[in-house]
Design a protein around this motif. Structure first.
Motif, PDB file in Angstrom:
ATOM      1  N   ALA A 175      -9.026  -0.295  20.933  1.00  0.00           N
ATOM      2  CA  ALA A 175      -9.464   0.049  19.560  1.00  0.00           C
ATOM      3  C   ALA A 175      -9.841   1.529  19.694  1.00  0.00           C
ATOM      4  N   ALA A 176     -10.228   2.231  20.485  1.00  0.00           N
ATOM      5  CA  ALA A 176     -10.157   3.916  20.512  1.00  0.00           C
ATOM      6  C   ALA A 176      -8.664   4.457  20.233  1.00  0.00           C
ATOM      7  N   ILE A 177      -7.918   4.005  21.127  1.00  0.00           N
ATOM      8  CA  ILE A 177      -6.727   4.335  21.059  1.00  0.00           C
ATOM      9  C   ILE A 177      -5.948   4.423  19.789  1.00  0.00           C
ATOM     10  N   ARG A 178      -6.134   3.072  19.098  1.00  0.00           N
ATOM     11  CA  ARG A 178      -5.455   2.739  17.733  1.00  0.00           C
ATOM     12  C   ARG A 178      -6.129   3.740  16.717  1.00  0.00           C
ATOM     13  N   ALA A 179      -7.740   3.992  16.819  1.00  0.00           N
ATOM     14  CA  ALA A 179      -8.137   4.881  15.987  1.00  0.00           C
ATOM     15  C   ALA A 179      -7.866   6.308  15.922  1.00  0.00           C
ATOM     16  N   THR A 180      -7.410   6.748  17.221  1.00  0.00           N
ATOM     17  CA  THR A 180      -6.720   8.049  17.302  1.00  0.00           C
ATOM     18  C   THR A 180      -5.680   8.159  16.917  1.00  0.00           C
ATOM     19  N   VAL A 181      -4.778   7.338  17.209  1.00  0.00           N
ATOM     20  CA  VAL A 181      -3.305   7.390  16.569  1.00  0.00           C
ATOM     21  C   VAL A 181      -3.309   7.338  14.943  1.00  0.00           C
ATOM     22  N   ALA A 182      -4.126   6.495  14.617  1.00  0.00           N
ATOM     23  CA  ALA A 182      -4.269   6.585  12.881  1.00  0.00           C
ATOM     24  C   ALA A 182      -4.811   7.845  12.510  1.00  0.00           C
ATOM     25  N   ALA A 183      -5.630   8.309  13.135  1.00  0.00           N
ATOM     26  CA  ALA A 183      -6.224   9.852  12.828  1.00  0.00           C
ATOM     27  C   ALA A 183      -5.186  10.836  13.128  1.00  0.00           C
ATOM     28  N   ARG A 184      -4.421  10.700  14.193  1.00  0.00           N
ATOM     29  CA  ARG A 184      -3.645  11.983  14.467  1.00  0.00           C
ATOM     30  C   ARG A 184      -2.145  11.666  13.883  1.00  0.00           C
TER      31      ARG A 184
END
Length: 232
Positions: free
Chosen positions: A208-217
């Motif tokens: 979930a943390a990785i997915r949120a980071t990819v979505a943000a970046r």
């Protein structure tokens, strides 16, 4: 618009995943690849270093078997660079030109950390190798999975199932402590490219943390996901 340092010929996105032994890179890359294939509408290429192309995989076998260790970190860095040249030319750059998202398990930061900060090789030597070998093909995003070395080595040993540690897993705990510090220093030095993910949590939370980071970046890869900020 082309991303950091890349030519207009490049149309894909380049994401690398870094971290110490046992941090869960392979698991999380597989999960991220599945998400991107379902959501992004782009092709996804999953690869690794050393390796990723037939010649580079041959060099991987030699490196992880410890054949270069007696010759020191410079010899290892040269072999990693030789593998990287073939990998870039045969797989990564063609995939990016096709507009695919490339997910790579380790890349330049592992050489900086393992042979550089932890192995003692002069950073100037590594910078020169990067300029020659990598050129403008730099990651758009690097996810650094951060885990205490003791926990990571325990995971790696359990994963090996009694088959024995590879050349790098077999290093001392002090080596792995330096390694962790090197990855975190890279993240501090290049915050626009790097994001640190707490890999000590359960796999679903890390995903979930990785997915949120990819979505943000890189919001174009997860349309409609929203901008929830980086994980760390």
């Amino acid at each position: 618009m082309p991303r950091i340092g890349e030519s207009a010929q490049r149309r894909g996105a380049f994401i690398t995943v870094e971290g110490g032994e046992g941090a869960g890179k392979s698991t999380q890359i597989a999960r991220l690849a599945a998400t991107l294939r379902a959501r992004s509408g782009r092709g996804v290429c999953v690869t690794r270093e050393p390796g990723g192309s037939p010649r580079a995989e041959e060099i991987r076998t030699a490196l992880l078997g410890g054949l270069a260790k007696p010759y020191g970190p410079f010899a290892e860095a040269l072999l990693f660079s030789a593998a990287r040249i073939d990998h870039l030319d045969r797989l990564i750059r063609p995939a990016l030109r096709r507009g695919e998202t490339v997910l790579c398990d380790r890349f330049i930061d592992s050489t900086r950390a393992y042979q550089g900060a932890a192995g003692g090789l002069d950073p100037g030597v590594l910078d020169a190798l990067e300029r020659v070998v990598v050129g403008p093909t730099r990651p758009d995003l690097t996810l650094i999975l951060d885990l205490a070395p003791e926990a990571g080595l325990a995971r790696a040993a359990a994963r090996a199932g009694g088959q024995g540690a590879d050349r790098f897993e077999a290093e001392t705990l002090d080596f792995h402590i330096r390694l962790r510090g090197a990855f975190l220093a890279i993240a501090r030095a290049e915050p626009a490219r790097c994001a640190v993910i707490d890999a000590g949590r359960d796999p679903d939370s890390v995903e979930a943390a990785i997915r949120a980071t990819v979505a943000a970046r890189l919001p174009e890869l997860l349309p409609g996901e929203g901008t929830r900020g980086d994980a760390a």
